[in-house]
Design a protein around this motif. Structure first.
Motif, PDB file in Angstrom:
ATOM      1  N   VAL A 115       0.941  -1.146   0.134  1.00 57.31           N
ATOM      2  CA  VAL A 115      -0.114   0.028  -0.159  1.00 57.31           C
ATOM      3  C   VAL A 115       0.947   1.386   0.067  1.00 57.31           C
ATOM      4  O   VAL A 115       0.882   2.183  -0.916  1.00 57.31           O
ATOM      5  N   PHE A 116       1.836   1.411   1.037  1.00 59.78           N
ATOM      6  CA  PHE A 116       2.403   2.665   0.994  1.00 59.78           C
ATOM      7  C   PHE A 116       3.530   2.667   0.060  1.00 59.78           C
ATOM      8  O   PHE A 116       3.946   3.712  -0.581  1.00 59.78           O
ATOM      9  N   VAL A 117       4.520   1.631   0.098  1.00 62.39           N
ATOM     10  CA  VAL A 117       5.792   1.872  -0.864  1.00 62.39           C
ATOM     11  C   VAL A 117       5.537   1.613  -2.118  1.00 62.39           C
ATOM     12  O   VAL A 117       6.012   2.430  -3.007  1.00 62.39           O
ATOM     13  N   GLU A 118       4.649   0.692  -2.548  1.00 64.19           N
ATOM     14  CA  GLU A 118       4.578   0.292  -3.947  1.00 64.19           C
ATOM     15  C   GLU A 118       3.510   1.368  -4.483  1.00 64.19           C
ATOM     16  O   GLU A 118       3.605   1.887  -5.650  1.00 64.19           O
ATOM     17  N   GLU A 119       2.144   1.232  -3.954  1.00 67.00           N
ATOM     18  CA  GLU A 119       1.222   2.201  -4.574  1.00 67.00           C
ATOM     19  C   GLU A 119       1.259   3.661  -4.158  1.00 67.00           C
ATOM     20  O   GLU A 119       1.233   4.464  -5.340  1.00 67.00           O
ATOM     21  N   GLN A 120       1.770   3.820  -3.040  1.00 70.61           N
ATOM     22  CA  GLN A 120       1.871   5.417  -2.863  1.00 70.61           C
ATOM     23  C   GLN A 120       3.198   6.052  -2.883  1.00 70.61           C
ATOM     24  O   GLN A 120       3.405   7.129  -2.634  1.00 70.61           O
ATOM     25  N   ASN A 121       4.093   5.262  -3.255  1.00 67.81           N
ATOM     26  CA  ASN A 121       5.612   5.856  -3.459  1.00 67.81           C
ATOM     27  C   ASN A 121       6.134   6.200  -2.254  1.00 67.81           C
ATOM     28  O   ASN A 121       7.106   7.203  -2.347  1.00 67.81           O
ATOM     29  N   VAL A 122       5.827   5.763  -1.055  1.00 69.89           N
ATOM     30  CA  VAL A 122       6.592   6.246   0.148  1.00 69.89           C
ATOM     31  C   VAL A 122       7.795   5.468   0.200  1.00 69.89           C
ATOM     32  O   VAL A 122       8.178   4.294   0.162  1.00 69.89           O
ATOM     33  N   ALA A 123       8.800   6.224   0.644  1.00 68.32           N
ATOM     34  CA  ALA A 123      10.243   5.634   0.721  1.00 68.32           C
ATOM     35  C   ALA A 123       9.975   4.620   1.908  1.00 68.32           C
ATOM     36  O   ALA A 123       9.515   4.909   2.994  1.00 68.32           O
ATOM     37  N   ARG A 124      10.887   3.443   1.497  1.00 70.08           N
ATOM     38  CA  ARG A 124      10.884   2.457   2.501  1.00 70.08           C
ATOM     39  C   ARG A 124      11.319   3.122   4.032  1.00 70.08           C
ATOM     40  O   ARG A 124      10.965   2.463   4.976  1.00 70.08           O
ATOM     41  N   GLU A 125      12.168   3.787   3.792  1.00 73.62           N
ATOM     42  CA  GLU A 125      13.004   4.095   4.984  1.00 73.62           C
ATOM     43  C   GLU A 125      12.124   5.086   5.823  1.00 73.62           C
ATOM     44  O   GLU A 125      12.194   5.255   7.216  1.00 73.62           O
ATOM     45  N   GLU A 126      10.975   5.638   5.301  1.00 75.83           N
ATOM     46  CA  GLU A 126      10.143   6.349   5.806  1.00 75.83           C
ATOM     47  C   GLU A 126       8.817   5.697   6.423  1.00 75.83           C
ATOM     48  O   GLU A 126       8.364   5.938   7.550  1.00 75.83           O
ATOM     49  N   GLU A 127       8.512   4.459   5.760  1.00 73.02           N
ATOM     50  CA  GLU A 127       7.729   3.606   6.180  1.00 73.02           C
ATOM     51  C   GLU A 127       7.720   2.909   7.388  1.00 73.02           C
ATOM     52  O   GLU A 127       6.891   2.740   8.427  1.00 73.02           O
ATOM     53  N   TYR A 128       9.056   2.640   7.496  1.00 69.90           N
ATOM     54  CA  TYR A 128       9.435   1.531   8.644  1.00 69.90           C
ATOM     55  C   TYR A 128      10.156   2.598   9.845  1.00 69.90           C
ATOM     56  O   TYR A 128      11.158   3.195   9.362  1.00 69.90           O
ATOM     57  N   ASP A 129       9.854   2.459  11.145  1.00 71.59           N
ATOM     58  CA  ASP A 129      10.453   3.375  11.860  1.00 71.59           C
ATOM     59  C   ASP A 129      11.003   2.850  13.223  1.00 71.59           C
ATOM     60  O   ASP A 129      10.598   1.476  13.404  1.00 71.59           O
ATOM     61  N   GLU A 130      11.390   3.578  14.239  1.00 74.83           N
ATOM     62  CA  GLU A 130      11.816   3.132  15.534  1.00 74.83           C
ATOM     63  C   GLU A 130      10.633   2.772  16.418  1.00 74.83           C
ATOM     64  O   GLU A 130      10.994   2.426  17.266  1.00 74.83           O
ATOM     65  N   PHE A 131       9.443   3.010  15.986  1.00 72.70           N
ATOM     66  CA  PHE A 131       8.326   2.800  16.841  1.00 72.70           C
ATOM     67  C   PHE A 131       7.800   1.557  16.561  1.00 72.70           C
ATOM     68  O   PHE A 131       6.658   1.278  17.178  1.00 72.70           O
ATOM     69  N   GLU A 132       8.149   0.619  15.610  1.00 70.75           N
ATOM     70  CA  GLU A 132       7.460  -0.684  15.333  1.00 70.75           C
ATOM     71  C   GLU A 132       7.605  -1.593  16.617  1.00 70.75           C
ATOM     72  O   GLU A 132       6.395  -2.287  16.880  1.00 70.75           O
ATOM     73  N   ASP A 133       8.561  -1.475  17.291  1.00 70.48           N
ATOM     74  CA  ASP A 133       8.540  -2.426  18.495  1.00 70.48           C
ATOM     75  C   ASP A 133       7.557  -1.970  19.710  1.00 70.48           C
ATOM     76  O   ASP A 133       7.361  -2.892  20.608  1.00 70.48           O
ATOM     77  N   ILE A 134       7.170  -0.622  19.850  1.00 74.64           N
ATOM     78  CA  ILE A 134       6.711  -0.055  21.213  1.00 74.64           C
ATOM     79  C   ILE A 134       5.132  -0.012  20.659  1.00 74.64           C
ATOM     80  O   ILE A 134       4.538   0.483  21.377  1.00 74.64           O
ATOM     81  N   SER A 135       4.743  -0.113  19.296  1.00 75.34           N
ATOM     82  CA  SER A 135       3.423   0.217  18.719  1.00 75.34           C
ATOM     83  C   SER A 135       2.687  -1.226  19.213  1.00 75.34           C
ATOM     84  O   SER A 135       3.009  -2.221  18.983  1.00 75.34           O
ATOM     85  N   THR A 136       1.309  -0.898  19.175  1.00 75.37           N
ATOM     86  CA  THR A 136       0.394  -2.229  19.145  1.00 75.37           C
ATOM     87  C   THR A 136       0.033  -2.283  17.721  1.00 75.37           C
ATOM     88  O   THR A 136      -0.825  -1.414  17.337  1.00 75.37           O
ATOM     89  N   HIS A 137       0.159  -3.469  17.117  1.00 80.42           N
ATOM     90  CA  HIS A 137      -0.089  -3.652  15.731  1.00 80.42           C
ATOM     91  C   HIS A 137      -1.295  -4.377  15.448  1.00 80.42           C
ATOM     92  O   HIS A 137      -1.747  -5.344  16.417  1.00 80.42           O
ATOM     93  N   PHE A 138      -2.322  -4.283  14.608  1.00 83.09           N
ATOM     94  CA  PHE A 138      -3.540  -5.087  14.291  1.00 83.09           C
ATOM     95  C   PHE A 138      -3.304  -5.485  12.817  1.00 83.09           C
ATOM     96  O   PHE A 138      -2.872  -5.072  11.921  1.00 83.09           O
ATOM     97  N   ILE A 139      -3.976  -6.736  12.713  1.00 84.59           N
ATOM     98  CA  ILE A 139      -4.031  -7.258  11.400  1.00 84.59           C
ATOM     99  C   ILE A 139      -5.524  -7.730  11.231  1.00 84.59           C
ATOM    100  O   ILE A 139      -6.387  -7.960  11.949  1.00 84.59           O
ATOM    101  N   ALA A 140      -6.167  -7.310   9.982  1.00 83.58           N
ATOM    102  CA  ALA A 140      -7.567  -7.479   9.698  1.00 83.58           C
ATOM    103  C   ALA A 140      -7.526  -8.728   8.460  1.00 83.58           C
ATOM    104  O   ALA A 140      -6.447  -8.852   7.706  1.00 83.58           O
ATOM    105  N   GLU A 141      -8.282  -9.431   8.867  1.00 84.86           N
ATOM    106  CA  GLU A 141      -8.486 -10.658   7.854  1.00 84.86           C
ATOM    107  C   GLU A 141      -9.948 -10.805   7.419  1.00 84.86           C
ATOM    108  O   GLU A 141     -10.993 -10.745   8.207  1.00 84.86           O
ATOM    109  N   ASP A 142     -10.101 -11.327   5.846  1.00 85.42           N
ATOM    110  CA  ASP A 142     -11.376 -11.712   5.476  1.00 85.42           C
ATOM    111  C   ASP A 142     -11.789 -12.961   5.967  1.00 85.42           C
ATOM    112  O   ASP A 142     -11.394 -13.416   6.649  1.00 85.42           O
ATOM    113  N   GLU A 143     -13.208 -13.249   5.513  1.00 82.35           N
ATOM    114  CA  GLU A 143     -13.901 -14.503   5.782  1.00 82.35           C
ATOM    115  C   GLU A 143     -12.937 -15.710   5.449  1.00 82.35           C
ATOM    116  O   GLU A 143     -13.286 -16.747   6.061  1.00 82.35           O
TER     117      GLU A 143
END
Length: 146
Positions: free
Chosen positions: A23-51
């Motif tokens: 979504v961010f890097v390929e579709e929206q051309n966000v630089a990979r180094e901007e997308e992944y940051d130092e907050f990955e380990d302290i954030s609460t992450h969620f995953i959505a799954e279809d049926e």
């Protein structure tokens, strides 16, 4: 039916990073180094799954000095318009509200323009002027946690 849960293992973390990459890097051309940051380990992450159990969306939140920041909402193009974004926003808000340290604090995000109306349905309000982040226009949006 879309299900959303907190990510608690490396396998699911790989799935959400793959969604963010698409979504961010390929579709929206966000630089990979901007997308992944130092907050990955302290954030609460969620995953959505279809049926069928396919990973189709993700989001995260974290405590900051300003409150709780909701970020990295991403839904695969193939699943947009099917309620994945709404399910993610609701799950993140519910998770934050379940945390005792969150009461009376601000929930905020940097919302891309196409997503503003989604967040407004949950009570978020635009604050300030549009701004550019990673070459994409955003509004800061906020809501108090009561």
């Amino acid at each position: 039916m879309i299900s959303v849960r907190v990510v608690d293992n490396q396998e699911d973390l790989k799935k959400i990073f793959s969604i963010r990459e698409k979504v961010f890097v390929e579709e929206q051309n966000v630089a990979r180094e901007e997308e992944y940051d130092e907050f990955e380990d302290i954030s609460t992450h969620f995953i959505a799954e279809d049926e069928l159990g396919n990973a189709c969306g993700t989001a995260r939140w974290r405590f900051t000095d300003n409150g709780m920041k909701l970020e990295r909402f991403a839904v695969l193009k193939s699943h947009r318009g099917n309620g994945v974004g709404q399910a993610l926003v609701q799950a993140v808000i519910d998770d934050i509200r379940a945390k005792p340290k969150s009461e009376g604090k601000k929930l905020y995000m940097h919302a891309q323009l196409p997503a503003v109306s989604l967040y407004e349905r949950f009570g978020f309000k635009k604050v300030g002027d549009q701004f550019e982040e990673c070459n994409i226009m955003h509004y800061q949006m906020e809501m108090m946690n009561s």
